[in-house]
Design an enzyme around this catalytic site. Structure first.
Site, PDB file in Angstrom:
ATOM      1  N   HIS A   1      62.266  19.963 -25.259  1.00 48.16           N
ATOM      2  CA  HIS A   1      61.371  20.981 -25.775  1.00 48.16           C
ATOM      3  C   HIS A   1      62.151  22.071 -26.506  1.00 48.16           C
ATOM      4  O   HIS A   1      63.271  22.389 -26.140  1.00 48.16           O
ATOM      5  CB  HIS A   1      60.612  21.650 -24.622  1.00 48.16           C
ATOM      6  CG  HIS A   1      59.411  20.868 -24.219  1.00 48.16           C
ATOM      7  ND1 HIS A   1      58.277  20.829 -24.955  1.00 48.16           N
ATOM      8  CD2 HIS A   1      59.183  20.093 -23.140  1.00 48.16           C
ATOM      9  CE1 HIS A   1      57.386  20.059 -24.359  1.00 48.16           C
ATOM     10  NE2 HIS A   1      57.917  19.592 -23.253  1.00 48.16           N
TER      11      HIS A   1
ATOM     12  N   GLY B   1      66.605  16.553 -28.308  1.00 45.21           N
ATOM     13  CA  GLY B   1      65.341  15.859 -28.083  1.00 45.21           C
ATOM     14  C   GLY B   1      64.389  16.504 -27.097  1.00 45.21           C
ATOM     15  O   GLY B   1      63.270  16.054 -26.934  1.00 45.21           O
TER      16      GLY B   1
ATOM     17  N   TYR C   1      62.262  29.712 -22.770  1.00 48.38           N
ATOM     18  CA  TYR C   1      60.921  29.807 -23.359  1.00 48.38           C
ATOM     19  C   TYR C   1      61.040  30.720 -24.584  1.00 48.38           C
ATOM     20  O   TYR C   1      60.420  31.771 -24.678  1.00 48.38           O
ATOM     21  CB  TYR C   1      59.916  30.386 -22.358  1.00 48.38           C
ATOM     22  CG  TYR C   1      59.695  29.565 -21.113  1.00 48.38           C
ATOM     23  CD1 TYR C   1      59.995  28.204 -21.079  1.00 48.38           C
ATOM     24  CD2 TYR C   1      59.158  30.137 -19.957  1.00 48.38           C
ATOM     25  CE1 TYR C   1      59.788  27.448 -19.931  1.00 48.38           C
ATOM     26  CE2 TYR C   1      58.942  29.384 -18.807  1.00 48.38           C
ATOM     27  CZ  TYR C   1      59.266  28.044 -18.798  1.00 48.38           C
ATOM     28  OH  TYR C   1      59.061  27.303 -17.668  1.00 48.38           O
TER      29      TYR C   1
END
Ligand SMILES: *[C@@H]1O[C@H](CO)[C@@H](O)[C@H](O)[C@H]1NC(C)=O
Ligand SMILES: *[C@@H]1O[C@H](CO)[C@@H](O)[C@H](O)[C@H]1NC(C)=O
Ligand SMILES: *[C@@H]1O[C@H](CO)[C@@H](O)[C@H](O)[C@H]1NC(C)=O
Ligand SMILES: *[C@@H]1O[C@H](CO)[C@@H](O)[C@H](O)[C@H]1NC(C)=O
Ligand SMILES: *[C@@H]1O[C@H](CO)[C@@H](O)[C@H](O)[C@H]1NC(C)=O
Ligand SMILES: *[C@@H]1O[C@H](CO)[C@@H](O)[C@H](O)[C@H]1NC(C)=O
Length: 434
Positions: free
Chosen positions: A110, A108, A374
């Protein structure tokens, strides 16, 4: 056993009237049959959503944070399973293996490239194992530890800790107002004490039973690679009792309301990352401003996160995350946009790639380091839906993990040699070396 069998067959026939016609018995139906027959108490049927189910879209979209992957063109799972018990996870693993489905696992949070709920560049069927119901927190004040499940959010964890203690905290993020404790205490992954993981064989492992190599690898070695983490035991850290609240320095006339009420419903997003080891000269920043002005304030951005302190004291090989001594700060280059369509997306993606290119002389080299969380598929990817190729993976793998990449490959080879857990940037096993 012989008496049980007919009853099972009848149950299956009721649930799957279409199974009676052999010609419509598809790959998708086989895995459903497997899931329901393995889980004798049939609890899994209550948490399994097929595309024809009216809740399928809302379950799929519920935790998507990046609407770049929320389009009709995004590849969709053949099933979504939202387990609320461990046997349901084990059943899902075993049936996915048996019927050769790829499994995408999400909890759930990012996911910069959407790899936990879509599969960008291949056509093989996948299903989503959605851990959104694994959201418990249990705090042990005396030991200053907590067990947390994977879907727990930073806010929920901070709230539960604060309910019990004003002098304990956890360093779990760098965004504004989420606390920036990493220079004092390191990363969340530096403060993990134990875990529960379900491996590719469906076994439940803890730190002692998995051994120190696998325990090392799962603390930052990338999602969907070694197993499914169903709980972490974390070390809470001391903080002063009276912390000045984070202040918002905007007046109402300056649109202060927008800070707490900003519409993020439909933003599309792409992020990239860099590490800065020497101060960027003023002329470099002047050029950055010029780049940012090309797209405007709501669209382009650079987020700088200070390193140093404790981050520089922890050895590079302590956990897979290697970006330690020598880094002044981390840079995240970002683009947000709302327009639909490939053309608009390509425009913003090209702008972001141009900014990244511009940053080249000012950031780390050989390898150009990047932060695994990222995730950025521009720096390389496994082909064929995550099949992997050790030599190609070594290139992007060194950016994320530097010299830790080879140890990650060794652990992967030991714990999941068949590469059941995989995606476009999972660590490949050594057998993929060609
Ligand atoms: C079925 O449910 C019963 C009662 O809740 C439980 O004792 C048993 O372990 C379950 N069996 C399976 C295979 O899940
Ligand atoms: C959708 O799936 C859920 C979970 O399996 C089930 O409870 C529900 O009845 C289904 N709804 C429809 C309309 O089929
Ligand atoms: C995803 O799409 C649905 C339907 O178009 C929409 O309701 C939802 O808000 C979208 N979510 C995100 C994060 O874009
Ligand atoms: C995936 O399927 C589409 C449509 O069937 C096809 O055009 C495309 O070439 C396929 N891609 C791959 C990587 O197989
Ligand atoms: C969360 O905790 C509750 C209460 O102890 C328990 O009933 C539930 O099974 C737990 N959920 C999971 C997914 O472990
Ligand atoms: C406040 O928002 C309005 C409307 O979006 C905008 O025109 C104005 O420039 C904003 N003011 C500031 C100080 O950001």
């Amino acid at each position: 056993m012989a008496r049980v069998l007919p009853i099972l067959l009848i149950l299956i026939a009721i649930s799957f009237p279409y199974l009676n016609s052999a010609d419509r018995h598809s790959h998708e139906e086989s895995i459903l049959e497997c899931l329901y027959s393995q889980n004798y108490n049939n609890t899994i049927s209550q948490v399994t959503f097929t595309p024809t189910n009216s809740s399928y879209d809302s379950i799929l979209q519920f935790s998507i944070k990046n609407s770049r992957f929320n389009t009709s063109a995004s590849p969709k799972p053949v099933l979504i399973v939202t387990p609320d018990s461990i046997p349901q996870i084990q059943t899902t693993i075993l049936c996915s293996k048996k019927h050769k489905f790829q499994i995408r696992i999400r909890s759930g949070g990012h996911d910069y490239e959407g790899l936990s709920y879509t599969s960008p560049d291949h056509n093989s069927s996948f299903l989503i194992l959605d851990l959104i119901s694994f959201r418990n927190i249990s705090i042990d004040l005396a030991q200053q530890t907590a067990w947390i499940q994977p879907a727990v959010t930073t806010g929920e964890l901070y709230y539960r800790i604060a309910e019990k203690s004003s002098t304990l905290a956890f360093p779990s993020g760098i965004c504004p107002t989420w606390g920036t404790l990493l220079r004092k205490y390191g990363l969340a992954a530096d403060n993990v004490l134990d875990t529960r993981v379900i491996d590719a064989e469906g076994r439940i492992l803890d730190r002692a039973s998995m051994g120190e190599d696998m325990f090392w690898a799962i603390r930052g070695g990338g999602g969907n690679t070694f197993g499914i983490v169903i709980a972490w035991k974390i070390k809470l850290v001391p903080v002063p009792a009276s912390v000045t609240a984070c202040t918002v320095t905007r007046t109402l006339e300056q649109n202060a309301t927008e800070i707490v009420h900003r519409s993020t419903g439909s933003a599309k997003f792409k992020g990239k990352s860099d590490y800065v080891k020497e101060p960027i000269p003023i002329s470099g920043f002047e050029g950055i401003w010029e780049k940012l002005k090309e797209v405007g304030v709501q669209t382009g951005g650079l987020i700088l996160a200070s390193y140093g302190g404790k981050m520089s004291e922890i050895p590079e090989s302590s956990i897979p995350f290697p970006h330690r001594a020598g880094n002044i700060y981390q840079v995240e280059e970002v683009a947000f946009w709302v327009e639909d369509g490939v053309e608009a997306a390509d425009g913003y993606l090209n702008w972001l790639r141009g900014l990244y290119e511009y940053m080249t002389p000012y950031v780390s080299k050989n390898p150009r380091e990047a932060y695994a969380n990222y995730r950025d598929l521009d720096i390389g990817r496994n082909g064929g839906g995550g099949e992997g190729d050790y030599r190609r993976a070594r290139s992007w793998g060194s950016s994320y993990y530097k010299n830790n990449f080879d140890r990650l490959v060794r652990v992967k080879t030991a714990v999941d040699p068949a590469n059941f857990f995989r995606n476009e940037q999972s660590i490949p096993p050594l057998s993929s070396w060609r």
